[in-house]
Design a protein around this motif. Structure first.
Motif, PDB file in Angstrom:
ATOM      1  N   ASN A  76       0.840  -1.198   0.000  1.00  0.00           N
ATOM      2  CA  ASN A  76       0.000   0.000   0.000  1.00  0.00           C
ATOM      3  C   ASN A  76       0.874   1.246   0.000  1.00  0.00           C
ATOM      4  O   ASN A  76       2.052   1.201   0.352  1.00  0.00           O
ATOM      5  N   GLU A 110      -1.632  -5.334  -6.000  1.00  0.00           N
ATOM      6  CA  GLU A 110      -2.532  -5.486  -4.858  1.00  0.00           C
ATOM      7  C   GLU A 110      -3.233  -4.187  -4.448  1.00  0.00           C
ATOM      8  O   GLU A 110      -4.028  -4.184  -3.516  1.00  0.00           O
ATOM      9  N   SER A 111      -2.940  -3.095  -5.129  1.00  0.00           N
ATOM     10  CA  SER A 111      -3.537  -1.818  -4.732  1.00  0.00           C
ATOM     11  C   SER A 111      -5.036  -1.802  -5.007  1.00  0.00           C
ATOM     12  O   SER A 111      -5.523  -2.471  -5.916  1.00  0.00           O
ATOM     13  N   ASP A 112      -5.762  -1.037  -4.188  1.00  0.00           N
ATOM     14  CA  ASP A 112      -7.193  -0.861  -4.424  1.00  0.00           C
ATOM     15  C   ASP A 112      -7.461   0.614  -4.674  1.00  0.00           C
ATOM     16  O   ASP A 112      -6.550   1.434  -4.669  1.00  0.00           O
ATOM     17  N   ASN A 113      -8.704   0.958  -4.891  1.00  0.00           N
ATOM     18  CA  ASN A 113      -9.024   2.331  -5.277  1.00  0.00           C
ATOM     19  C   ASN A 113      -9.072   3.311  -4.117  1.00  0.00           C
ATOM     20  O   ASN A 113      -9.329   4.493  -4.323  1.00  0.00           O
ATOM     21  N   THR A 114      -8.839   2.836  -2.911  1.00  0.00           N
ATOM     22  CA  THR A 114      -8.870   3.766  -1.783  1.00  0.00           C
ATOM     23  C   THR A 114      -7.610   4.625  -1.734  1.00  0.00           C
ATOM     24  O   THR A 114      -7.669   5.805  -1.405  1.00  0.00           O
ATOM     25  N   ASN A 155      -4.465  -7.332 -11.329  1.00  0.00           N
ATOM     26  CA  ASN A 155      -5.233  -6.737 -10.249  1.00  0.00           C
ATOM     27  C   ASN A 155      -6.727  -6.846 -10.554  1.00  0.00           C
ATOM     28  O   ASN A 155      -7.175  -6.397 -11.612  1.00  0.00           O
ATOM     29  N   SER A 157      -9.238  -5.278  -9.443  1.00  0.00           N
ATOM     30  CA  SER A 157     -10.042  -4.061  -9.329  1.00  0.00           C
ATOM     31  C   SER A 157     -10.635  -3.678 -10.679  1.00  0.00           C
ATOM     32  O   SER A 157      -9.951  -3.631 -11.699  1.00  0.00           O
ATOM     33  N   HIS A 159     -12.740  -0.845 -10.880  1.00  0.00           N
ATOM     34  CA  HIS A 159     -13.238   0.518 -10.739  1.00  0.00           C
ATOM     35  C   HIS A 159     -12.535   1.484 -11.698  1.00  0.00           C
ATOM     36  O   HIS A 159     -11.397   1.263 -12.098  1.00  0.00           O
TER      37      HIS A 159
END
Length: 231
Positions: A76, A110-114, A155, A157, A159
């Motif tokens: 992160n 592994e990153s997400d949109n947060t 990934n 995700s 979004h």
């Protein structure tokens, strides 16, 4: 609590920075990772000590290479920011683990949109002039993917990216292409993308397809046709 963490806490309480750095080399890869993560987690809990704890981590990584077990743990942007001063030393950004992943592979896949990392990484390249970071963007892992390719093709995700993050990701693509002289492992990318497609319910999002087309430098219709034919 692990003995190596107790030791680190005692050394910090007694302000024994040289001892912390000197004893680090005698720890196992796993213990080194535990100590570095403990410094990060402590900094997150105690913001007033953030700079002090970051300085300890930086001093350690100035002297010693990043433990390979740590590479998978850096997933992160807050972690990357904490360790960035130390990663500039000893080829920290380009160091790879057994899967040939570097820290950007772990972060992007592994990153997400947060808390997306692309604008931050782009800023590091623009203002820090870190050659090692440029090289890390071009490295491939054991399945033939660069960090950017790992985000797009691995990934899950789906979004839409905020405009500034989307622009930053496109800029990182260009940096990668320049480093690799336009060479892309298309077969590895499509294989990973197909695996991702099979792992989700329904079709990949339009944004994901758009990124695929941008990375492969082809029309999105070609990507969609490939996925339909191999679904």
């Amino acid at each position: 609590m692990d003995a190596c963490i107790n030791q680190l806490n005692q050394q910090m309480q007694q302000h024994q920075l040289p001892a912390i750095v000197d004893s680090f080399v005698r720890l196992s890869d796993t213990q080194q990772t535990l100590q570095l993560l403990h410094l990060y987690e402590s900094a997150q809990r105690m913001s007033v000590k953030y700079a002090y704890l970051q300085n300890i981590a930086t001093r350690i990584l100035t002297q010693y290479s990043l433990p390979t077990a740590m590479i998978n743990q850096l997933n992160n942007i807050d972690q990357l920011s904490f360790f960035t001063p130390g990663l500039k030393f000893n080829h920290g950004f380009t160091q790879q683990n057994q899967q040939q992943k570097n820290v950007l592979h772990s972060l992007f896949s592994e990153s997400d949109n947060t808390k997306l990392p692309f604008n931050y990484v782009r800023s590091l390249m623009l203002f820090e002039s870190n050659e090692n970071l440029l090289q890390a963007l071009a490295q491939i892992n054991n399945v033939g993917l660069t960090p950017v390719a790992s985000y797009i093709a691995s990934n899950p995700s789906q979004h839409s990216l905020p405009k500034h993050e989307f622009s930053a990701l496109l800029a990182l693509m260009e940096v990668e292409l320049k480093q690799n002289k336009g060479s892309i492992n298309t077969a590895a990318f499509l294989k990973a993308l197909l695996t991702l497609s099979h792992s989700i319910t329904g079709l990949l999002s339009e944004d994901k397809i758009l990124l695929c087309g941008a990375y492969l430098r082809c029309k999105t219709a070609q990507v969609e046709r490939y996925l339909v034919q191999n679904k």
